[in-house]
Write a protein that holds these residues in place. Structure first.
Motif, PDB file in Angstrom:
ATOM      1  N   LEU A 425       0.857  -1.196   0.000  1.00 27.80           N
ATOM      2  CA  LEU A 425       0.000   0.000   0.000  1.00 27.80           C
ATOM      3  C   LEU A 425       0.890   1.242   0.000  1.00 27.80           C
ATOM      4  N   ILE A 459      -9.986   1.968  -0.425  1.00 30.71           N
ATOM      5  CA  ILE A 459      -8.693   1.328  -0.116  1.00 30.71           C
ATOM      6  C   ILE A 459      -8.939  -0.134   0.273  1.00 30.71           C
ATOM      7  N   GLY A 462      -9.592  -2.055  -2.788  1.00 31.25           N
ATOM      8  CA  GLY A 462      -8.340  -2.193  -3.548  1.00 31.25           C
ATOM      9  C   GLY A 462      -7.534  -3.364  -3.010  1.00 31.25           C
ATOM     10  N   ILE A 463      -7.414  -3.443  -1.684  1.00 29.82           N
ATOM     11  CA  ILE A 463      -6.631  -4.523  -1.061  1.00 29.82           C
ATOM     12  C   ILE A 463      -7.358  -5.858  -1.246  1.00 29.82           C
ATOM     13  N   THR A 466      -7.189  -7.390  -4.800  1.00 30.39           N
ATOM     14  CA  THR A 466      -5.843  -7.555  -5.369  1.00 30.39           C
ATOM     15  C   THR A 466      -5.184  -8.731  -4.645  1.00 30.39           C
ATOM     16  N   VAL A 471      -1.348  -1.179  -4.192  1.00 33.80           N
ATOM     17  CA  VAL A 471      -2.505  -0.274  -4.137  1.00 33.80           C
ATOM     18  C   VAL A 471      -1.925   1.113  -3.868  1.00 33.80           C
ATOM     19  N   VAL A 486      -7.523   5.853  -6.019  1.00 32.78           N
ATOM     20  CA  VAL A 486      -7.020   4.611  -5.415  1.00 32.78           C
ATOM     21  C   VAL A 486      -6.836   3.626  -6.566  1.00 32.78           C
ATOM     22  N   LYS A 487      -5.553   3.325  -6.845  1.00 28.56           N
ATOM     23  CA  LYS A 487      -5.255   2.506  -8.026  1.00 28.56           C
ATOM     24  C   LYS A 487      -4.731   1.154  -7.550  1.00 28.56           C
ATOM     25  N   ASP A 488      -5.286   0.080  -8.107  1.00 31.48           N
ATOM     26  CA  ASP A 488      -4.765  -1.242  -7.717  1.00 31.48           C
ATOM     27  C   ASP A 488      -4.351  -2.037  -8.952  1.00 31.48           C
ATOM     28  N   GLY A 546      -6.411  -4.357 -13.385  1.00 29.30           N
ATOM     29  CA  GLY A 546      -6.525  -3.477 -12.219  1.00 29.30           C
ATOM     30  C   GLY A 546      -7.540  -2.361 -12.423  1.00 29.30           C
ATOM     31  N   THR A 548      -8.830   1.811 -11.120  1.00 29.74           N
ATOM     32  CA  THR A 548      -8.552   3.056 -10.397  1.00 29.74           C
ATOM     33  C   THR A 548      -9.879   3.728 -10.085  1.00 29.74           C
TER      34      THR A 548
END
Ligand code: ADP
Length: 584
Positions: A425, A459, A462-463, A466, A471, A486-488, A546, A548
């Motif tokens: 992260l 977030i 995202g976690i 993934t 993230v 928030v990009k993963d 992914g 965002t």
């Protein structure tokens, strides 16, 4: 509405009056010519004699009348008079010529040429005219055969000079005669009128059958139409409601029980702007004084200044049902959250080595139970928040936040969760040691709890979505906006699911997500919260690569932010995230 038949549209190029006048002109010329010949016996008797142009007195009278009728044709306005006068002048000229030819006892006279011209014109009067002339010709043919006993040659000549022109005339004028055109025009008009009345009837049947109330008002707001459903909902009689100002029948009040003014009244808004208005924010007071909730759609009736169409429905039952449902969910979630919080707390204590001693196997079971209790707790919290957002109980207490610092604090609370999942992260503004100085300060005036909830959701997702990777939380912006992303590098979202993602209970259902638990409420709640903050939330994603997620908020200039802070607190405090309130 079905298509009008082709016959309704006729290629009428020249009007009937035009041709009636032309017939009158032709008969005028012929009648005047005959009168001139008759007159020539007084001025040039030798010429008249040499040309054998004998005109009997009857013909002179008829020709004079023909001249009068021809001239009068030009002075009348009405189509029918014009047609009658034109036919009369034609008949008079025909009679004039007939008498002369009959008198001459032979068809070989110069007048036969004039008769031929007249025969060519008869088609203008349609089938009746043609039939009449053929009858006259037949009668004359019988006379020629029986009384004058003419030879075959004369009969052939008769056919060519008398009958053939009538047939040609019929063929020429069959489609173009004003008579025919008028008949077709009349047919077309009656077909059109029939069609229109059918369409009107159909529209009336449809409007009357609609279960929703429909009221049409003109540009001044006067009721022009009200269907039975509208009358039933408002409690007015048809005759009473028509021609009244809509405000007397359609008594609206807003959520604060106030009669809307010109600017807020949806009907006035449509009449003014000519753009449709759809709302559920108004109640209607019926004729009996009862108040009902309305779903209302007001649309412009056409061009600006034409009027408006009001379509409405009584949604009181729906509203009370929804309120009851929301109340039930809210009470149930509230009541269940308390014991779940207790279970979660005790499980936490059991797992804490300083408060309890358990063996490894029990630790595994209790950890799972603790996670599930946490999940349940979050679900109840989400349900509570959603019912609040939907029934308008959601509070909004904006204060100035420094978005970069605030987002950093929230991100930090997820570092541990990320670590347990092999996910790195990253808070982007901190990646470059010098960037802390380079990143501008972005202030926003939003409810810190709402913002925390939304960013935590993103977030956490995202976690969660993934398996392994990064993230990255970033804060960018321009003069007027600040954007938190928030990009993963996770599973991504299929394109067909993207547009539904922010709907209630929507979850992407495929092999990647089936194993991952969730309720489908997080993004819906996030959208509602962002809307409360007058912001925007959206996602860009590539399936398998992914996603965002972006939150865009209004940026507040530094001086304005400071002024706000001074106004709202004796000691200026920049709101920071309270990690205790954040989701784990
Ligand atoms: P939940 O995660 O509880 O199912 P959300 O409303 O937070 O509910 O998310 C809705 C759906 O959107 C999820 O079920 C998941 O399919 C998809 N989704 C959300 N965030 C991500 C992400 N970062 N990557 C991939 N899919 C996501």
């Amino acid at each position: 509405m079905h298509k009008l038949k082709d016959t309704a549209i006729l290629p009428i190029t020249t009007s009937a009056p035009f041709w009636y006048k032309r017939v009158a002109d032709a008969t005028l010329v012929i009648s005047l010519a005959i009168l001139a010949v008759w007159g020539s016996r007084f001025f040039a008797p030798s010429l008249a004699q040499s040309l054998l142009l004998e005109v009997p007195p009857y013909s002179v009278v008829l020709a004079t009348l023909g001249v009068v009728a021809s001239i009068l044709t030009h002075f009348v306005q009405h189509n029918w008079f014009m047609k009658i006068l034109s036919a009369l002048s034609y008949l008079l000229a025909l009679a004039t010529l007939g008498i002369i030819i009959f008198d001459a006892g032979t068809i070989q006279t110069p007048y036969t040429g004039l008769w031929l011209i007249m025969s060519l014109l008869v088609g203008i009067f349609g089938f009746a005219g043609v039939g009449f002339l053929l009858l006259v010709d037949t009668a004359y043919a019988v006379y020629l055969i029986l009384y004058l006993q003419v030879n075959e040659e004369t009969l052939v000549l008769f056919g060519l000079l008398f009958v053939l022109p009538v047939v040609i005339s019929y063929l020429i004028w069959r489609h173009n005669s004003p008579h025919e055109a008028e008949r077709e025009k009349e047919q077309a008009y009656s077909a059109l009128a029939k069609e229109l009345s059918q369409v009107t009837n159909k529209s009336e049947i449809v409007i009357n059958a609609i279960g929703d109330g429909v009221i049409a008002v003109d540009s001044k707001g006067i009721i022009q139409l009200a269907n039975p459903a509208a009358l039933q909902i408002t409690g007015w009689g048809k005759q009473d409601a028509l021609e009244l100002d809509y405000r007397s029948v359609f008594k609206l009040t807003d959520k604060n029980d106030k009669v809307p003014d010109e600017t807020a009244d949806p009907v006035q808004t449509v009449l003014r702007n000519n753009t449709p208005v759809k709302t559920k924010d108004f109640s209607l007071t019926t004729n009996a004084g009862k108040k009902i909730n309305l779903s209302l759609l007001v649309s412009p009736a056409g061009q600006i200044g034409t009027g408006a169409i009001i379509v409405f429905r009584n949604i009181s039952d729906e509203v009370s049902e929804n309120t009851q449902k929301a109340e039930f969910i809210s009470t149930a979630s509230h009541e269940m959250r308390t014991p779940v919080a207790a279970i979660e707390g005790y499980l936490g204590l059991a797992l804490n080595p300083s408060t309890a001693t358990i063996d490894d196997k029990a630790k595994i079971f209790l950890t799972k139970a603790h996670e599930s209790a946490q999940h349940l707790g979050r679900l109840f919290q989400d349900l509570l928040d959603i019912t609040k957002a939907e029934d308008g109980r959601m509070t909004n207490n904006p204060s100035i936040i420094d978005v970069v610092n605030f987002s950093r604090d929230i991100t930090t609370t997820f570092l541990q969760t990320a670590k347990t999942k092999d996910v790195v992260l990253i808070f982007q503004p901190d990646t470059n040691p010098t960037s802390a100085n380079l990143t501008p300060i972005y202030y926003a005036n939003v409810d810190p709890d709402h913002f925390r909830e939304v960013l935590s959701n993103l977030i956490e997702n995202g976690i969660k979505y993934t398996k392994q990777g990064d993230v990255v939380v970033d804060v960018t912006g321009d003069d007027t906006h600040v954007v938190v992303s928030v990009k993963d590098t996770g599973i991504g979202i299929p394109a067909e699911d993207v547009s539904h993602l922010f709907q209630k209970f929507y979850r992407v259902d495929n092999s990647d997500t089936r194993e991952i638990g969730g309720t489908g409420l997080g993004l819906y709640l996030s959208r509602r919260l962002v809307e409360t903050m007058a912001g925007r939330i959206w996602v860009e994603s590539e399936y398998g690569k992914g996603s965002t997620f972006f939150i865009q908020l209004e940026r507040i200039a530094a001086d304005e932010a400071l002024r706000h802070m001074e106004e709202s607190a004796p000691t200026p405090i920049i709101a920071h995230s309270n990690p205790n309130n954040a989701k784990p």
